[in-house]
Design a protein around this motif. Structure first.
Motif, PDB file in Angstrom:
ATOM      1  N   ASP A 125       4.713  17.546  -6.241  1.00  0.00           N
ATOM      2  CA  ASP A 125       3.886  16.544  -6.908  1.00  0.00           C
ATOM      3  C   ASP A 125       3.358  17.020  -8.251  1.00  0.00           C
ATOM      4  OD1 ASP A 125       4.157  14.520  -4.973  1.00  0.00           O
ATOM      5  OD2 ASP A 125       2.696  15.517  -3.694  1.00  0.00           O
ATOM      6  N   SER A 148       3.301  13.188  -2.149  1.00  0.00           N
ATOM      7  CA  SER A 148       2.466  11.988  -2.252  1.00  0.00           C
ATOM      8  C   SER A 148       3.026  11.020  -3.279  1.00  0.00           C
ATOM      9  CB  SER A 148       1.040  12.391  -2.650  1.00  0.00           C
ATOM     10  OG  SER A 148       1.034  12.986  -3.940  1.00  0.00           O
ATOM     11  N   GLN A 151       1.233  11.139  -6.902  1.00  0.00           N
ATOM     12  CA  GLN A 151      -0.065  10.499  -7.115  1.00  0.00           C
ATOM     13  C   GLN A 151      -1.116  11.219  -6.262  1.00  0.00           C
ATOM     14  OE1 GLN A 151      -0.508   8.058  -9.426  1.00  0.00           O
ATOM     15  NE2 GLN A 151       1.657   8.324  -9.903  1.00  0.00           N
ATOM     16  N   GLN A 152      -2.374  10.904  -6.500  1.00  0.00           N
ATOM     17  CA  GLN A 152      -3.443  11.548  -5.740  1.00  0.00           C
ATOM     18  C   GLN A 152      -3.339  11.238  -4.255  1.00  0.00           C
ATOM     19  OE1 GLN A 152      -5.446  13.770  -6.971  1.00  0.00           O
ATOM     20  NE2 GLN A 152      -6.597  14.115  -5.071  1.00  0.00           N
ATOM     21  N   SER A 153      -2.856  10.052  -3.934  1.00  0.00           N
ATOM     22  CA  SER A 153      -2.645   9.686  -2.532  1.00  0.00           C
ATOM     23  C   SER A 153      -1.245   9.127  -2.365  1.00  0.00           C
ATOM     24  CB  SER A 153      -3.671   8.648  -2.077  1.00  0.00           C
ATOM     25  OG  SER A 153      -3.378   7.374  -2.638  1.00  0.00           O
TER      26      SER A 153
END
Length: 251
Positions: A125, A148, A151-153
């Motif tokens: 990531d 992910s 992305q952050q999530s």
């Protein structure tokens, strides 16, 4: 059928996850640092007490994934120890100064991992070009990529996760970071076949005496008398959704 991997920070949590129906364990230390290499004692206890596949992470420190010569030697030694103990898989990842897969070093690690499935972790990531990285990791022969979707999530990263799942010729794409009971159906519907979750809850310490004003962490507000553990009920519920869910195949 989708598989559920549970991230566990200790053998007790791994046993809870196994009893609740998890398919695989990622075994780590140091949750506050995003997961570091477990201790020798933890690794040996996991081999003794956990029956489902356990894949330890090999990560010598927190922060980026560009390692010094000394750190790389440590990684190689830890992988050799994990293999010696008979684990079926290992979780590792290295990047170079420019944010690409560190191919020269990964080429050195892969023979050390012979006989084990290799998961390239969320270093993916932070890499410069995810599509090029997928090609390189395919050529290296890694079994899966934990991501992910950059992305952050993972929920925010669903567009890239779908694309990676569609085009991969080798590594399984495993969605992780914020995969939970409330959104797991979205990943099932996207056709993602492997899901990674901490499935955690916060519990209070059983200690009656609690010394106030002293923290073992640099953050003075850290609560020494609570910790995150695997919630078996959540794991069981997530497995139920996976079992009953009807994934939409990605064309």
């Amino acid at each position: 059928m989708q598989k559920l991997e549970v991230c566990c920070y200790g053998v007790d949590c791994a046993r809870v996850a196994e009893q609740a129906g998890a398919d695989r364990i990622e075994l780590c230390a140091s949750p506050a640092e995003g997961g570091l290499t477990p201790s020798a004692g933890t690794l040996m206890a996991a081999r003794e007490h956990v029956s489902i596949p356990v894949h330890p992470i090999v990560r010598p420190r927190s922060g980026d994934f560009c390692y010094s010569v000394t750190e790389f030697e440590q990684i190689k030694s830890d992988i050799a120890f994990v293999r010696e103990l008979g684990f079926p898989g290992v979780v590792v990842g290295l990047l170079d100064l420019d944010g690409h897969i560190d191919l020269p070093r990964m080429l050195q690690l892969m023979p050390l991992c012979a006989g084990m499935e290799v998961t390239f972790h969320r270093a993916f990531d932070l890499c410069h070009s995810p599509l090029m990285a997928l090609e390189q990791l395919t050529d290296l022969g890694v079994a899966r990529i934990l991501t992910s979707g950059q992305q952050q999530s993972a929920e925010s990263g669903l567009p890239l996760l779908r694309e990676l799942t569609r085009i991969t010729r080798g590594p399984k794409i495993m969605a992780g970071a914020g995969v939970r009971l409330s959104n797991i159906q979205k990943f099932i519907d996207a056709g993602i076949t492997e899901l990674h979750s901490s499935a955690s809850q916060r519990i209070s310490s059983p200690m009656r005496y609690r010394k106030a004003g002293v923290s073992m962490c640099s953050e003075a507000e850290n609560d020494e008398f609570s910790r995150s553990v695997v919630d078996g009920d959540v794991v069981e519920a997530m497995k139920s959704v996976i079992t009953l869910g009807s994934p939409i195949r990605v064309a």
